[in-house]
Design a protein around this motif. Structure first.
Motif, PDB file in Angstrom:
ATOM      1  N   PRO A 159      58.564  66.774   3.524  1.00  0.00           N
ATOM      2  CA  PRO A 159      58.786  68.222   3.533  1.00  0.00           C
ATOM      3  C   PRO A 159      59.821  68.678   2.514  1.00  0.00           C
ATOM      4  N   GLU A 160      60.820  67.853   2.234  1.00  0.00           N
ATOM      5  CA  GLU A 160      61.867  68.240   1.293  1.00  0.00           C
ATOM      6  C   GLU A 160      61.369  68.301  -0.145  1.00  0.00           C
ATOM      7  N   HIS A 161      60.178  67.768  -0.384  1.00  0.00           N
ATOM      8  CA  HIS A 161      59.595  67.798  -1.725  1.00  0.00           C
ATOM      9  C   HIS A 161      58.487  68.846  -1.834  1.00  0.00           C
ATOM     10  N   CYS A 162      58.372  69.678  -0.795  1.00  0.00           N
ATOM     11  CA  CYS A 162      57.323  70.705  -0.765  1.00  0.00           C
ATOM     12  C   CYS A 162      57.924  72.097  -0.948  1.00  0.00           C
ATOM     13  N   PHE A 163      57.137  72.965  -1.574  1.00  0.00           N
ATOM     14  CA  PHE A 163      57.533  74.367  -1.745  1.00  0.00           C
ATOM     15  C   PHE A 163      56.392  75.238  -1.251  1.00  0.00           C
ATOM     16  N   PHE A 164      56.703  76.182  -0.351  1.00  0.00           N
ATOM     17  CA  PHE A 164      55.691  76.988   0.341  1.00  0.00           C
ATOM     18  C   PHE A 164      55.888  78.460   0.019  1.00  0.00           C
ATOM     19  N   VAL A 165      54.797  79.122  -0.387  1.00  0.00           N
ATOM     20  CA  VAL A 165      54.825  80.550  -0.718  1.00  0.00           C
ATOM     21  C   VAL A 165      53.961  81.303   0.281  1.00  0.00           C
ATOM     22  N   ASP A 166      54.555  82.290   0.971  1.00  0.00           N
ATOM     23  CA  ASP A 166      53.829  83.068   1.982  1.00  0.00           C
ATOM     24  C   ASP A 166      54.493  84.433   2.100  1.00  0.00           C
ATOM     25  N   ASP A 167      53.689  85.455   2.392  1.00  0.00           N
ATOM     26  CA  ASP A 167      54.227  86.815   2.483  1.00  0.00           C
ATOM     27  C   ASP A 167      54.763  87.154   3.868  1.00  0.00           C
ATOM     28  N   THR A 168      54.544  86.274   4.856  1.00  0.00           N
ATOM     29  CA  THR A 168      54.951  86.556   6.236  1.00  0.00           C
ATOM     30  C   THR A 168      56.188  85.739   6.594  1.00  0.00           C
ATOM     31  N   LYS A 169      57.263  86.423   6.981  1.00  0.00           N
ATOM     32  CA  LYS A 169      58.546  85.746   7.204  1.00  0.00           C
ATOM     33  C   LYS A 169      58.475  84.730   8.352  1.00  0.00           C
ATOM     34  N   GLU A 170      57.724  85.043   9.393  1.00  0.00           N
ATOM     35  CA  GLU A 170      57.562  84.079  10.494  1.00  0.00           C
ATOM     36  C   GLU A 170      57.062  82.734   9.964  1.00  0.00           C
ATOM     37  N   ASN A 171      56.150  82.793   9.024  1.00  0.00           N
ATOM     38  CA  ASN A 171      55.561  81.565   8.486  1.00  0.00           C
ATOM     39  C   ASN A 171      56.557  80.786   7.639  1.00  0.00           C
ATOM     40  N   THR A 172      57.277  81.495   6.766  1.00  0.00           N
ATOM     41  CA  THR A 172      58.248  80.788   5.925  1.00  0.00           C
ATOM     42  C   THR A 172      59.441  80.306   6.748  1.00  0.00           C
ATOM     43  N   ASP A 173      59.798  81.041   7.791  1.00  0.00           N
ATOM     44  CA  ASP A 173      60.900  80.594   8.667  1.00  0.00           C
ATOM     45  C   ASP A 173      60.554  79.266   9.335  1.00  0.00           C
ATOM     46  N   MET A 174      59.318  79.158   9.830  1.00  0.00           N
ATOM     47  CA  MET A 174      58.911  77.904  10.471  1.00  0.00           C
ATOM     48  C   MET A 174      58.894  76.765   9.465  1.00  0.00           C
ATOM     49  N   ALA A 175      58.327  77.010   8.294  1.00  0.00           N
ATOM     50  CA  ALA A 175      58.281  75.967   7.273  1.00  0.00           C
ATOM     51  C   ALA A 175      59.692  75.524   6.881  1.00  0.00           C
ATOM     52  N   GLU A 176      60.570  76.492   6.718  1.00  0.00           N
ATOM     53  CA  GLU A 176      61.954  76.189   6.323  1.00  0.00           C
ATOM     54  C   GLU A 176      62.662  75.362   7.388  1.00  0.00           C
ATOM     55  N   SER A 177      62.354  75.633   8.652  1.00  0.00           N
ATOM     56  CA  SER A 177      62.986  74.880   9.746  1.00  0.00           C
ATOM     57  C   SER A 177      62.566  73.411   9.730  1.00  0.00           C
ATOM     58  N   LEU A 178      61.470  73.108   9.057  1.00  0.00           N
ATOM     59  CA  LEU A 178      60.972  71.729   8.958  1.00  0.00           C
ATOM     60  C   LEU A 178      61.453  71.035   7.690  1.00  0.00           C
ATOM     61  N   GLY A 179      62.263  71.747   6.904  1.00  0.00           N
ATOM     62  CA  GLY A 179      62.820  71.156   5.694  1.00  0.00           C
ATOM     63  C   GLY A 179      62.071  71.499   4.422  1.00  0.00           C
ATOM     64  N   ILE A 180      61.033  72.343   4.539  1.00  0.00           N
ATOM     65  CA  ILE A 180      60.255  72.764   3.376  1.00  0.00           C
ATOM     66  C   ILE A 180      60.991  73.900   2.660  1.00  0.00           C
ATOM     67  N   LYS A 181      61.048  73.853   1.359  1.00  0.00           N
ATOM     68  CA  LYS A 181      61.620  74.966   0.600  1.00  0.00           C
ATOM     69  C   LYS A 181      60.590  76.089   0.547  1.00  0.00           C
ATOM     70  N   VAL A 182      61.065  77.326   0.612  1.00  0.00           N
ATOM     71  CA  VAL A 182      60.122  78.441   0.780  1.00  0.00           C
ATOM     72  C   VAL A 182      60.454  79.622  -0.124  1.00  0.00           C
ATOM     73  N   TRP A 183      59.422  80.420  -0.323  1.00  0.00           N
ATOM     74  CA  TRP A 183      59.556  81.743  -0.944  1.00  0.00           C
ATOM     75  C   TRP A 183      58.788  82.724  -0.081  1.00  0.00           C
ATOM     76  N   ASN A 184      59.527  83.556   0.630  1.00  0.00           N
ATOM     77  CA  ASN A 184      58.899  84.635   1.410  1.00  0.00           C
ATOM     78  C   ASN A 184      58.668  85.798   0.445  1.00  0.00           C
ATOM     79  N   ILE A 185      57.526  85.768  -0.202  1.00  0.00           N
ATOM     80  CA  ILE A 185      57.245  86.697  -1.284  1.00  0.00           C
ATOM     81  C   ILE A 185      57.078  88.124  -0.752  1.00  0.00           C
ATOM     82  N   ASP A 186      57.675  89.066  -1.441  1.00  0.00           N
ATOM     83  CA  ASP A 186      57.507  90.485  -1.124  1.00  0.00           C
ATOM     84  C   ASP A 186      56.442  91.025  -2.076  1.00  0.00           C
ATOM     85  N   GLU A 187      55.230  91.177  -1.554  1.00  0.00           N
ATOM     86  CA  GLU A 187      54.094  91.540  -2.413  1.00  0.00           C
ATOM     87  C   GLU A 187      54.226  92.920  -3.030  1.00  0.00           C
ATOM     88  N   THR A 188      55.156  93.747  -2.520  1.00  0.00           N
ATOM     89  CA  THR A 188      55.319  95.091  -3.073  1.00  0.00           C
ATOM     90  C   THR A 188      56.117  95.088  -4.371  1.00  0.00           C
TER      91      THR A 188
END
Length: 203
Positions: A159-188
């Motif tokens: 997980p520490e070598h993964c990067f996850f892009v998602d527009d929904t904060k719930e999703n990136t929060d869960m991924a981040e809690s598992l050690g995944i680096k994230v970008w909660n993209i603001d599509e606007t």
């Protein structure tokens, strides 16, 4: 060091109209808010617990004045355009072969059928990925931890070598809690093509 990129689909590659779709559906149903059984049915459909036919039948029984195509059209209303420059961005990443590329999307059969019919380069898009996971096919959905565990285990990922892009904060929060680096993209105001311009991320 990042060696795997995990992307959401909606509002990352294909644009969505979430608010418009919600209001359009409420107008069609002549309601002010969605009822609990409707939300439950939508969730069941999204993880493949009911078929498209069963989904449509539920809405026809609840709203007898509706025809099949009205329900399908309302369900797909959320889907908008897919700018081709995003495909080209993804193709460039795939060609460089520096990262494993994975799609992880809460997506159902009706949406994919619509996309296949209306996005001419869908197969080219799908072909960029090493793994392509849709919630209805794998019967798991974000933000549940199980879906992230599934992706990590099936692809033998750290997980520490993964990067996850998602527009929904719930999703990136869960991924981040598992050690995944994230970008909660603001599509606007943000676009996935700026991925490698992010500060504090070591690609």
């Amino acid at each position: 060091m990042i060696d795997t990129l995990i992307f959401d689909f909606g509002d990352v590659f294909i644009n969505l109209d979430k608010q418009g779709a919600m209001q359009n559906a409420l107008n069609l149903f002549k309601m002010e808010t969605f009822e609990k059984d409707m939300i439950t049915t939508n969730m069941l459909y999204e993880v493949g617990k009911i078929t498209t036919e069963e989904f449509i039948e539920f809405y026809k029984l609840k709203f007898p004045y509706l025809e099949d195509q009205q329900i399908v059209k309302a369900w797909n209303y959320i889907l908008r355009d897919f700018p081709k420059y995003r495909l080209e961005f993804l193709q460039k990443i795939a060609q460089e072969n520096r990262y494993k590329i994975i799609l992880l999307s809460n997506t159902n059969d009706m949406h994919i059928d619509y996309i296949k019919s209306n996005i001419s380069f869908y197969e080219e898009f799908k072909g960029c990925f090493d793994a392509f996971y849709l919630s209805q096919e794998i019967q798991l959905r974000k933000p549940n931890q199980e879906v992230f565990d599934f992706v990590l285990e099936n692809n033998n990922l750290n997980p520490e070598h993964c990067f996850f892009v998602d527009d929904t904060k719930e999703n990136t929060d869960m991924a981040e809690s598992l050690g995944i680096k994230v970008w909660n993209i603001d599509e606007t105001r943000e676009d996935v093509i700026d991925l490698f311009n992010l500060k504090n991320i070591y690609f």
